[in-house]
Design a protein around this motif. Structure first.
Motif, PDB file in Angstrom:
ATOM      1  N   MET A  97       1.080  -1.472   0.091  1.00  0.00           N
ATOM      2  CA  MET A  97      -0.194   0.268  -0.495  1.00  0.00           C
ATOM      3  C   MET A  97       1.159   1.079   0.439  1.00  0.00           C
ATOM      4  O   MET A  97       1.861   1.454   0.394  1.00  0.00           O
ATOM      5  N   CYS A  98       0.627   2.417  -0.285  1.00  0.00           N
ATOM      6  CA  CYS A  98       1.211   3.528  -0.746  1.00  0.00           C
ATOM      7  C   CYS A  98      -0.206   4.750  -0.396  1.00  0.00           C
ATOM      8  O   CYS A  98      -0.884   5.131  -1.278  1.00  0.00           O
ATOM      9  N   THR A 104       2.927  17.835  -0.961  1.00  0.00           N
ATOM     10  CA  THR A 104       5.580  17.528  -0.794  1.00  0.00           C
ATOM     11  C   THR A 104       5.912  16.574  -1.509  1.00  0.00           C
ATOM     12  O   THR A 104       7.337  16.558  -1.554  1.00  0.00           O
ATOM     13  N   GLY A 105       5.063  15.984  -2.164  1.00  0.00           N
ATOM     14  CA  GLY A 105       5.494  14.706  -3.245  1.00  0.00           C
ATOM     15  C   GLY A 105       6.177  13.203  -2.460  1.00  0.00           C
ATOM     16  O   GLY A 105       6.912  12.792  -2.434  1.00  0.00           O
ATOM     17  N   GLU A 106       5.739  13.348  -0.815  1.00  0.00           N
ATOM     18  CA  GLU A 106       5.710  12.497   0.299  1.00  0.00           C
ATOM     19  C   GLU A 106       4.739  11.101  -0.136  1.00  0.00           C
ATOM     20  O   GLU A 106       3.840  11.847  -0.088  1.00  0.00           O
ATOM     21  N   LEU A 107       5.999  10.412  -0.398  1.00  0.00           N
ATOM     22  CA  LEU A 107       5.151   8.996  -0.866  1.00  0.00           C
ATOM     23  C   LEU A 107       5.712   7.856   0.905  1.00  0.00           C
ATOM     24  O   LEU A 107       6.615   7.776   0.867  1.00  0.00           O
ATOM     25  N   THR A 110       3.754   0.925   2.880  1.00  0.00           N
ATOM     26  CA  THR A 110       4.306  -0.560   3.815  1.00  0.00           C
ATOM     27  C   THR A 110       3.511  -1.726   3.241  1.00  0.00           C
ATOM     28  O   THR A 110       3.086  -1.538   2.141  1.00  0.00           O
ATOM     29  N   GLY A 111       4.431  -2.348   3.013  1.00  0.00           N
ATOM     30  CA  GLY A 111       3.845  -3.649   2.342  1.00  0.00           C
ATOM     31  C   GLY A 111       4.166  -5.393   3.032  1.00  0.00           C
ATOM     32  O   GLY A 111       5.777  -4.894   4.100  1.00  0.00           O
ATOM     33  N   VAL A 112       3.636  -6.296   3.176  1.00  0.00           N
ATOM     34  CA  VAL A 112       4.041  -7.183   3.700  1.00  0.00           C
ATOM     35  C   VAL A 112       3.857  -8.700   2.707  1.00  0.00           C
ATOM     36  O   VAL A 112       3.161  -9.218   1.945  1.00  0.00           O
ATOM     37  N   GLY A 113       4.907  -9.144   2.721  1.00  0.00           N
ATOM     38  CA  GLY A 113       4.943 -10.266   1.292  1.00  0.00           C
ATOM     39  C   GLY A 113       5.756  -9.894   0.133  1.00  0.00           C
ATOM     40  O   GLY A 113       5.992  -8.191  -0.397  1.00  0.00           O
ATOM     41  N   GLN A 144       8.045   2.963   5.064  1.00  0.00           N
ATOM     42  CA  GLN A 144       8.789   3.625   4.572  1.00  0.00           C
ATOM     43  C   GLN A 144       8.572   4.945   3.867  1.00  0.00           C
ATOM     44  O   GLN A 144       7.012   4.857   3.661  1.00  0.00           O
ATOM     45  N   VAL A 145       9.143   6.524   3.431  1.00  0.00           N
ATOM     46  CA  VAL A 145       8.509   7.034   3.249  1.00  0.00           C
ATOM     47  C   VAL A 145       9.428   7.348   2.432  1.00  0.00           C
ATOM     48  O   VAL A 145      10.868   7.935   2.395  1.00  0.00           O
ATOM     49  N   PHE A 146       9.197   7.767   1.627  1.00  0.00           N
ATOM     50  CA  PHE A 146       9.966   8.354   0.185  1.00  0.00           C
ATOM     51  C   PHE A 146      10.017   9.846  -0.553  1.00  0.00           C
ATOM     52  O   PHE A 146       8.507  10.273  -0.546  1.00  0.00           O
ATOM     53  N   ASN A 147      10.692  10.288  -1.079  1.00  0.00           N
ATOM     54  CA  ASN A 147      10.432  11.617  -1.667  1.00  0.00           C
ATOM     55  C   ASN A 147      10.146  11.672  -3.199  1.00  0.00           C
ATOM     56  O   ASN A 147      11.421  11.253  -3.960  1.00  0.00           O
ATOM     57  N   LEU A 148       8.906  11.838  -4.126  1.00  0.00           N
ATOM     58  CA  LEU A 148       8.827  11.807  -5.169  1.00  0.00           C
ATOM     59  C   LEU A 148       8.912  12.984  -5.982  1.00  0.00           C
ATOM     60  O   LEU A 148       8.774  13.925  -5.445  1.00  0.00           O
TER      61      LEU A 148
END
Length: 205
Positions: A97-98, A104-107, A110-113, A144-148
């Motif tokens: 999921m995202c 802000t471009g903040e992504l 979270t993921g399982v599997g 987890q957070v990333f900047n796009l």
């Protein structure tokens, strides 16, 4: 299933597309599912792969659909934990999921599997999910957070798609709309031995 709601089209900054393909052919035999919700300020995307395939897996996928449609706007980790509780007693699933904040471009991810989540753009990133099976037993999910940057692409795909491929493996793979990109992934990288799904979100300038 996919869900879209756009309250202010002129402010929308996400182009999304989802494709699902059943190994057995009929749509009601597909254990992969997903959704996207394009909102005024944020976009939520999720891809779920129920263990196995066929009509029984499809029934669990419908349960996941119903839960996500009602709970996509919760904090990301709450949505994942809620899905885990919702699918208890079933054959289980894996999911990613995202949520993208347009301003802000903040992504957030979270993921399982083994749903693969990749970011193509100014940086090429492959996220790291937690181990486990949603609905059965899983590690504590983490965010987890990333900047796009505008133009960056987020791609989710199930293990019905070849896990390791690069954009240069198929010229023009990442050109055009989200729908065009998904179509190329499904055409060129589907393995043909399982249900197949791919969801693409492009952060639109």
């Amino acid at each position: 299933m996919h869900s879209t709601q756009v309250e202010a089209p002129d402010m929308t900054q996400a182009d999304c597309h989802l494709a699902l393909r059943s190994l057995e052919g009929p749509a009601d035999a597909c254990g992969d599912t997903g959704m996207y919700h394009i909102g005024e300020t944020e976009c939520f995307i999720a891809l779920v792969d129920v263990l196995g395939h066929g009509p029984e897996a499809h029934e669990v996928a419908l349960m996941a659909d119903a839960f996500l449609a009602e709970n996509y706007d919760l904090p990301l980790l709450d949505t994942m934990q809620g899905l885990h509780k919702h699918l208890r007693g079933t054959r289980g699933a894996v999911a990613s999921m995202c949520r993208l904040n347009y301003a802000t471009g903040e992504l957030s991810f979270t993921g399982v599997g083994n749903i693969t989540c990749r970011i193509f753009g100014s940086e090429h990133i492959r996220t790291v999910p937690r181990d486990g099976i949603i609905g059965y037993i899983m590690s504590q999910p983490r965010e987890q957070v990333f900047n796009l940057h505008p133009g960056d692409i987020v791609m989710l795909y199930s293990d019905g798609v070849r896990e390791h491929f690069e954009a240069h493996d198929q010229p023009g793979l990442l050109i055009g709309s989200a729908e065009e990109i998904v179509g190329r992934v499904m055409q060129f990288f589907a393995k043909g031995d399982d249900d197949t799904s791919c969801l693409v979100m492009r952060y639109v300038p």
